[in-house]
Design a protein around this motif. Sequence first.
Motif, PDB file in Angstrom:
ATOM      1  N   LEU A   1       0.813  -1.215   0.000  1.00 41.04           N
ATOM      2  CA  LEU A   1       0.000   0.000   0.000  1.00 41.04           C
ATOM      3  C   LEU A   1       0.849   1.268   0.000  1.00 41.04           C
ATOM      4  O   LEU A   1       0.503   2.248  -0.661  1.00 41.04           O
ATOM      5  CB  LEU A   1      -0.957   0.002   1.180  1.00 41.04           C
ATOM      6  N   VAL A   2       1.960   1.248   0.731  1.00 42.41           N
ATOM      7  CA  VAL A   2       2.855   2.410   0.728  1.00 42.41           C
ATOM      8  C   VAL A   2       3.397   2.646  -0.678  1.00 42.41           C
ATOM      9  O   VAL A   2       3.426   3.790  -1.160  1.00 42.41           O
ATOM     10  CB  VAL A   2       3.996   2.222   1.752  1.00 42.41           C
ATOM     11  N   SER A   3       3.814   1.593  -1.359  1.00 46.92           N
ATOM     12  CA  SER A   3       4.332   1.768  -2.713  1.00 46.92           C
ATOM     13  C   SER A   3       3.225   2.152  -3.694  1.00 46.92           C
ATOM     14  O   SER A   3       3.455   2.939  -4.606  1.00 46.92           O
ATOM     15  CB  SER A   3       5.056   0.511  -3.179  1.00 46.92           C
ATOM     16  N   LEU A   4       2.016   1.641  -3.512  1.00 48.90           N
ATOM     17  CA  LEU A   4       0.896   2.015  -4.369  1.00 48.90           C
ATOM     18  C   LEU A   4       0.536   3.486  -4.194  1.00 48.90           C
ATOM     19  O   LEU A   4       0.347   4.211  -5.178  1.00 48.90           O
ATOM     20  CB  LEU A   4      -0.324   1.137  -4.078  1.00 48.90           C
ATOM     21  N   VAL A   5       0.472   3.939  -2.966  1.00 47.33           N
ATOM     22  CA  VAL A   5       0.173   5.355  -2.699  1.00 47.33           C
ATOM     23  C   VAL A   5       1.272   6.243  -3.277  1.00 47.33           C
ATOM     24  O   VAL A   5       0.992   7.290  -3.872  1.00 47.33           O
ATOM     25  CB  VAL A   5      -0.016   5.585  -1.186  1.00 47.33           C
ATOM     26  N   ASN A   6       2.508   5.816  -3.137  1.00 49.09           N
ATOM     27  CA  ASN A   6       3.622   6.579  -3.691  1.00 49.09           C
ATOM     28  C   ASN A   6       3.524   6.656  -5.215  1.00 49.09           C
ATOM     29  O   ASN A   6       3.724   7.720  -5.811  1.00 49.09           O
ATOM     30  CB  ASN A   6       4.943   5.938  -3.271  1.00 49.09           C
ATOM     31  N   LEU A   7       3.185   5.561  -5.856  1.00 48.49           N
ATOM     32  CA  LEU A   7       3.053   5.551  -7.310  1.00 48.49           C
ATOM     33  C   LEU A   7       1.904   6.443  -7.767  1.00 48.49           C
ATOM     34  O   LEU A   7       2.051   7.223  -8.711  1.00 48.49           O
ATOM     35  CB  LEU A   7       2.835   4.118  -7.803  1.00 48.49           C
ATOM     36  N   ILE A   8       0.774   6.374  -7.097  1.00 48.79           N
ATOM     37  CA  ILE A   8      -0.371   7.219  -7.442  1.00 48.79           C
ATOM     38  C   ILE A   8      -0.032   8.694  -7.243  1.00 48.79           C
ATOM     39  O   ILE A   8      -0.360   9.541  -8.077  1.00 48.79           O
ATOM     40  CB  ILE A   8      -1.610   6.807  -6.636  1.00 48.79           C
ATOM     41  N   TYR A   9       0.648   9.010  -6.147  1.00 45.77           N
ATOM     42  CA  TYR A   9       1.044  10.391  -5.872  1.00 45.77           C
ATOM     43  C   TYR A   9       1.973  10.921  -6.968  1.00 45.77           C
ATOM     44  O   TYR A   9       1.797  12.044  -7.458  1.00 45.77           O
ATOM     45  CB  TYR A   9       1.721  10.478  -4.507  1.00 45.77           C
ATOM     46  N   VAL A  10       2.934  10.125  -7.367  1.00 46.79           N
ATOM     47  CA  VAL A  10       3.879  10.563  -8.395  1.00 46.79           C
ATOM     48  C   VAL A  10       3.167  10.749  -9.728  1.00 46.79           C
ATOM     49  O   VAL A  10       3.417  11.729 -10.445  1.00 46.79           O
ATOM     50  CB  VAL A  10       5.038   9.545  -8.514  1.00 46.79           C
ATOM     51  N   LEU A  11       2.274   9.841 -10.073  1.00 45.44           N
ATOM     52  CA  LEU A  11       1.539   9.995 -11.330  1.00 45.44           C
ATOM     53  C   LEU A  11       0.668  11.243 -11.322  1.00 45.44           C
ATOM     54  O   LEU A  11       0.578  11.955 -12.320  1.00 45.44           O
ATOM     55  CB  LEU A  11       0.693   8.753 -11.598  1.00 45.44           C
ATOM     56  N   LYS A  12       0.029  11.517 -10.180  1.00 47.19           N
ATOM     57  CA  LYS A  12      -0.771  12.730 -10.054  1.00 47.19           C
ATOM     58  C   LYS A  12       0.100  13.978 -10.136  1.00 47.19           C
ATOM     59  O   LYS A  12      -0.273  14.977 -10.754  1.00 47.19           O
ATOM     60  CB  LYS A  12      -1.511  12.704  -8.717  1.00 47.19           C
ATOM     61  N   LEU A  13       1.272  13.913  -9.510  1.00 50.26           N
ATOM     62  CA  LEU A  13       2.187  15.050  -9.508  1.00 50.26           C
ATOM     63  C   LEU A  13       2.631  15.386 -10.920  1.00 50.26           C
ATOM     64  O   LEU A  13       2.623  16.555 -11.317  1.00 50.26           O
ATOM     65  CB  LEU A  13       3.405  14.729  -8.624  1.00 50.26           C
ATOM     66  N   PHE A  14       2.977  14.365 -11.708  1.00 51.58           N
ATOM     67  CA  PHE A  14       3.404  14.621 -13.077  1.00 51.58           C
ATOM     68  C   PHE A  14       2.239  15.040 -13.957  1.00 51.58           C
ATOM     69  O   PHE A  14       2.407  15.807 -14.898  1.00 51.58           O
ATOM     70  CB  PHE A  14       4.108  13.391 -13.661  1.00 51.58           C
ATOM     71  N   LYS A  15       1.047  14.545 -13.670  1.00 49.35           N
ATOM     72  CA  LYS A  15      -0.126  14.942 -14.454  1.00 49.35           C
ATOM     73  C   LYS A  15      -0.465  16.398 -14.206  1.00 49.35           C
ATOM     74  O   LYS A  15      -0.793  17.140 -15.133  1.00 49.35           O
ATOM     75  CB  LYS A  15      -1.321  14.051 -14.086  1.00 49.35           C
ATOM     76  N   GLU A  16      -0.356  16.851 -12.948  1.00 48.75           N
ATOM     77  CA  GLU A  16      -0.637  18.255 -12.626  1.00 48.75           C
ATOM     78  C   GLU A  16       0.424  19.189 -13.177  1.00 48.75           C
ATOM     79  O   GLU A  16       0.128  20.295 -13.612  1.00 48.75           O
ATOM     80  CB  GLU A  16      -0.753  18.428 -11.113  1.00 48.75           C
ATOM     81  N   SER A  17       1.689  18.744 -13.165  1.00 43.58           N
ATOM     82  CA  SER A  17       2.752  19.602 -13.676  1.00 43.58           C
ATOM     83  C   SER A  17       2.706  19.696 -15.193  1.00 43.58           C
ATOM     84  O   SER A  17       3.248  20.624 -15.771  1.00 43.58           O
ATOM     85  CB  SER A  17       4.114  19.089 -13.224  1.00 43.58           C
ATOM     86  N   LYS A  18       2.079  18.726 -15.842  1.00 45.50           N
ATOM     87  CA  LYS A  18       1.947  18.749 -17.302  1.00 45.50           C
ATOM     88  C   LYS A  18       0.966  19.834 -17.748  1.00 45.50           C
ATOM     89  O   LYS A  18       1.140  20.446 -18.781  1.00 45.50           O
ATOM     90  CB  LYS A  18       1.494  17.381 -17.797  1.00 45.50           C
ATOM     91  N   ASN A  19      -0.072  20.058 -16.937  1.00 50.13           N
ATOM     92  CA  ASN A  19      -1.102  21.042 -17.297  1.00 50.13           C
ATOM     93  C   ASN A  19      -0.622  22.415 -17.147  1.00 50.13           C
ATOM     94  O   ASN A  19      -0.071  23.132 -16.824  1.00 50.13           O
ATOM     95  CB  ASN A  19      -2.360  20.834 -16.467  1.00 50.13           C
TER      96      ASN A  19
END
Length: 94
Positions: free
Chosen positions: A76-94
């Motif tokens: 779960l820690v690694s899943l949350v970390n992966l989701i957070y990173v994907l969200k972070l890159f998605k927001e920085s793309k916009n």
Amino acid sequence: MENTVAIIILTVALAIAYQLSKSKSKKRKYIVWGITTMLAIAPLFSWLISITYASIEGSGWAGVAMMGIMLPILFLVSLVNLIYVLKLFKESKN
């Protein structure tokens, strides 16, 4: 013997993840390491620690309990970390 096999598999998984993430973008590196952590590192590492603890304690149930606690937490820690990173890159793309 079983610890040696798990250590070898863990080392190979880490080497493959390193090769897949070498000279790639930051986003790709985070994705590769997140998936590797969920699918290879979390189960093998928790199994290694659980088996070692069970052999020290002298009870197989102690190892089962330890693995039942460690595996979901690491996953779960690694899943949350992966989701957070994907969200972070998605927001920085916009």
